[in-house]
Design a protein around this motif. Structure first.
Motif, short mmCIF file in Angstrom:
data_model
loop_
_atom_site.label_atom_id
_atom_site.label_comp_id
_atom_site.label_asym_id
_atom_site.label_seq_id
_atom_site.Cartn_x
_atom_site.Cartn_y
_atom_site.Cartn_z
N SER A 187 -22.17 33.57 -4.40
CA SER A 187 -21.92 32.42 -3.54
C SER A 187 -20.83 31.58 -4.18
O SER A 187 -21.05 31.01 -5.26
N SER A 188 -19.68 31.51 -3.55
CA SER A 188 -18.58 30.71 -4.08
C SER A 188 -18.62 29.28 -3.59
O SER A 188 -17.95 28.40 -4.14
N SER A 189 -19.40 29.02 -2.53
CA SER A 189 -19.42 27.69 -1.92
C SER A 189 -20.73 26.95 -2.13
O SER A 189 -20.84 25.78 -1.78
N GLY A 190 -21.73 27.63 -2.73
CA GLY A 190 -23.03 26.99 -2.89
C GLY A 190 -23.86 27.01 -1.64
O GLY A 190 -24.85 26.27 -1.53
N GLU A 191 -23.50 27.88 -0.68
CA GLU A 191 -24.29 27.99 0.55
C GLU A 191 -25.00 29.35 0.53
O GLU A 191 -25.76 29.63 -0.38
N SER A 192 -24.79 30.20 1.51
CA SER A 192 -25.50 31.48 1.55
C SER A 192 -24.90 32.46 0.54
O SER A 192 -23.72 32.36 0.17
N VAL A 251 -24.12 34.74 -18.94
CA VAL A 251 -25.35 34.19 -19.50
C VAL A 251 -26.58 34.84 -18.86
O VAL A 251 -26.48 35.66 -17.95
N ASP A 252 -27.75 34.47 -19.37
CA ASP A 252 -28.99 35.10 -18.92
C ASP A 252 -29.64 34.40 -17.73
O ASP A 252 -30.73 34.77 -17.30
N GLU A 253 -28.98 33.36 -17.21
CA GLU A 253 -29.51 32.66 -16.04
C GLU A 253 -28.36 32.21 -15.16
O GLU A 253 -27.19 32.34 -15.52
N GLY A 254 -28.67 31.70 -13.99
CA GLY A 254 -27.64 31.28 -13.07
C GLY A 254 -27.38 32.36 -12.02
O GLY A 254 -28.19 33.27 -11.82
N GLY A 255 -26.26 32.25 -11.32
CA GLY A 255 -25.90 33.20 -10.27
C GLY A 255 -24.42 33.49 -10.31
O GLY A 255 -23.66 32.87 -11.07
N ALA A 256 -24.00 34.44 -9.49
CA ALA A 256 -22.60 34.87 -9.49
C ALA A 256 -21.77 33.99 -8.56
O ALA A 256 -22.18 33.69 -7.44
N LEU A 257 -20.59 33.58 -9.05
CA LEU A 257 -19.65 32.82 -8.24
C LEU A 257 -18.74 33.74 -7.43
O LEU A 257 -18.16 33.34 -6.43
N GLU A 258 -18.61 34.99 -7.90
CA GLU A 258 -17.76 35.96 -7.24
C GLU A 258 -18.19 37.36 -7.67
O GLU A 258 -18.94 37.51 -8.64
N PRO A 273 -21.92 26.38 -6.73
CA PRO A 273 -21.55 27.80 -6.59
C PRO A 273 -22.44 28.69 -7.47
O PRO A 273 -22.81 28.31 -8.59
N GLY A 274 -22.79 29.87 -6.92
CA GLY A 274 -23.71 30.76 -7.62
C GLY A 274 -25.15 30.56 -7.20
O GLY A 274 -26.03 31.33 -7.59
N PHE A 275 -25.39 29.51 -6.39
CA PHE A 275 -26.75 29.19 -5.94
C PHE A 275 -26.76 29.09 -4.41
O PHE A 275 -25.71 29.00 -3.76
N TYR A 276 -27.96 29.08 -3.85
CA TYR A 276 -28.13 28.90 -2.41
C TYR A 276 -29.39 28.09 -2.19
O TYR A 276 -30.25 27.98 -3.08
N PHE A 277 -29.50 27.51 -1.00
CA PHE A 277 -30.69 26.73 -0.70
C PHE A 277 -31.78 27.66 -0.17
O PHE A 277 -31.61 28.35 0.83
N ASN A 325 -35.44 24.29 -2.43
CA ASN A 325 -34.54 23.82 -3.47
C ASN A 325 -33.45 24.86 -3.70
O ASN A 325 -33.41 25.89 -3.05
N CYS A 326 -32.54 24.56 -4.62
CA CYS A 326 -31.44 25.48 -4.92
C CYS A 326 -31.93 26.58 -5.86
O CYS A 326 -32.52 26.28 -6.90
N SER A 327 -31.68 27.82 -5.50
CA SER A 327 -32.07 28.98 -6.31
C SER A 327 -30.83 29.83 -6.57
O SER A 327 -29.89 29.85 -5.77
N SER A 328 -30.84 30.53 -7.70
CA SER A 328 -29.70 31.37 -8.04
C SER A 328 -29.64 32.57 -7.12
O SER A 328 -30.66 33.11 -6.68
N CYS A 329 -28.42 33.01 -6.82
CA CYS A 329 -28.23 34.18 -5.96
C CYS A 329 -28.82 35.42 -6.62
O CYS A 329 -28.69 35.60 -7.83
#
Length: 535
Positions: free
Chosen positions: A206-211, A357-364, A186-190, A196-200
């Protein structure tokens, strides 16, 4: 293990401080530490001294000594001692040795250890063997994924050390090659471009780790890192073990991490994670502690704080806010047991979530409360500045209407200025007008305005006591709070306890109801908030 600075130990030989001192106590040494001192020929008195003050007790509030060895002395031991069950020694040995894994000795004084029968196992130092059970995924073996290469990854299975299930009658599932990498944390997408997986991106989640989905207006997408499962230790996460360890540190167990099993006594298993918080940080994780002996579990936000979490728990959730800046987070499992009963002792942690944090993506997407709006990057909610507000049905902060103001940040409404008084251009306050005109009559009240003083006391029909000033607020000892600090007010009512309250800081002017030439009315509004919410 005592209260830092105030409780602790020191060690002397013939009255000379060798470790610490009465004024510099050694208060905390989580695992055993060995010290050695060389002695010349002579007679010595060694003193281990634990001292404490009369107030607080922390930790075990004890000094633990595990082994004292003196070499080169005139007399040696007069007796030989039997090794306990689970241990053995060969003739002439100066110490006992633990029976290796899958062996045992069920009597004291053993010269060797027996192999466990087929279908049974034992931990190190065991006095008996145990039945091997059916192998289960997530306990006895786990699946791991390789890194994504060109959008594909491999899935493989491996046993968890030590192997205590019936592996001889079990086959691991077949490895699977070239699986698609479309599902991420979650927070990432392909990313089809990077394979590879990149942060949104900012403003999406992305709550499901998809789009990734675009967030609606007046919401934020704070960067987060979430670990629902583990194939490897993430970047900036490290682990190690000190003492009589059976593993090199924490183990990857697929959907969780654990501190490992089959550790001996005096073990410290540490998991370290370095992060940088940029705003509104927090960490949340689930944990379980299984302990048959003497062990502890700590969470440490070095060097700011530590939390003792450790009592037996099937599952608990821990959450802690994190200040802005760099943090080194540590999960520490401590085991102090000297027997063999605690070989299964371990801690499990899962569902680690770090926010802000300063990296990653949003889960919601998170909605900003009224009085706040998203910052330029959409990471966090910032308060409306003075002169602005955000109420219902507003997407962003708006400038207060003319002749209204907001004097504090995060306002949800704007306050109207008093009658015949106007707001300044930035709407942060009402203009300090000290005169009033109606028709051909003008009242100039400047001479009535006092600096740090007030008129009064003025009493009402109920003997209420009031103080007032004209055109400006005063800071006067005549009106103070319960701490004795003078309040900045234009009007003040003094209660029976002698403390004052603000009963109106917004000044307005009205003509005399009969004739303006007969005088004017000075009006004070928006003072102390009553229990019913009114002012």
């Amino acid at each position: 293990n005592g209260e830092s600075v105030w409780d602790g130990m020191y060690f002397q030989i013939n009255g000379v401080n060798m470790l610490g001192s009465k004024d510099n106590l050694l208060s905390s040494q989580i695992t055993y530490k060995q010290s050695q001192f060389n002695l010349t020929k002579g007679v010595y008195v060694a003193n281990w001294i634990y001292t404490k003050d009369s107030s607080i007790s922390l930790g075990e509030d004890k000094l633990f000594l595990k082994m004292i060895e003196v070499k080169g002395n005139k007399f040696s031991n007069e007796l030989c001692y039997d090794c306990p069950s689970g241990w053995y020694s060969t003739p002439g040995s100066h110490q006992c040795l633990e029976c290796p894994e899958n062996t045992y000795s069920n009597t004291s004084g053993s010269a060797f250890c027996y192999e466990c029968p087929k279908g049974k196992y034992s931990f190190t130092g065991s006095p008996k063997c145990f039945e091997r059970k059916v192998c289960k995924e997530g306990e006895d073996y786990i699946h791991v994924f390789s890194d994504c290469v060109n959008g594909r990854k491999d899935k493989s299975y491996t046993y968890v050390h030590p192997i205590i299930c019936d592996y001889e009658n079990f086959n691991l599932p077949e490895n699977v090659r070239q699986i698609g990498c479309e599902t991420c944390n979650p927070g990432f997408y392909f990313s089809e471009e990077n394979k590879n997986c990149s942060s949104c991106p900012v403003g999406t989640y992305s709550s499901s780790g998809e789009s990734c989905i675009t967030c609606p207006v007046h919401t934020i997408s704070p960067k987060s890192i979430y670990f629902p499962e583990f194939s490897s230790f993430p970047q900036d996460m490290d682990t190690y073990c000190e003492g009589d360890c059976d593993t090199d540190g924490w183990r990857i167990m697929g959907t969780y991490l654990d501190s490992g099993v089959n550790h001996g006594s005096d073990v410290e298993v540490i998991l370290q994670y370095k992060i940088t918080v940029i705003h509104g940080g927090s960490i949340t994780f689930d944990w379980s502690l299984f302990c048959d002996s003497h062990c502890d579990f700590y969470f440490i936000d070095a060097p700011l704080s530590n939390h003792i979490l450790g009592i037996n728990s099937n599952r608990s959730t821990f959450t802690k806010d994190l200040t802005n800046g760099e943090h080194t987070l540590e999960w520490v499992f401590l085991k102090h047991d000297f027997s063999t009963i605690g070989r299964r002792d371990r801690v499990i942690i899962e569902n680690i979530l770090v926010e802000g944090v300063d990296e990653g993506g949003a889960l919601e997407c998170k909605t900003c409360p009224l009085g706040y709006q998203p910052d330029e990057l959409g990471y966090f909610c910032e308060p409306c500045k003075k002169g602005y507000y955000r109420g219902e049905d507003q997407d962003t902060c708006s400038l207060c209407p003319i002749n209204h103001f907001s004097s504090t940040e995060g306002s949800t409404i704007c306050i109207p200025c008093g009658p015949n008084v106007f707001s300044v251009d930035d709407r942060s306050e009402c203009a300090n007008i000290c005169e009033f005109s109606s028709g051909n009559v003008t009242y100039d009240l400047h001479e009535l305005s006092l600096n740090n003083d007030m008129y009064g006391p003025i009493y009402d029909a109920y003997n209420g006591k009031y103080y007032i000033n004209i055109c400006q607020k005063s800071i006067s000892s005549l009106c103070h709070n319960q701490d004795g600090n003078a309040l900045s007010v234009a009007t003040c009512k003094v209660n029976q306890d002698g403390n004052g309250i603000d009963i109106g800081g917004v000044i307005g002017f009205l003509p005399h109801p009969m004739d303006v030439s007969n005088g004017l009315i000075v009006q004070y509004n928006h003072g102390y908030t009553c229990k019913d919410g009114k002012r």
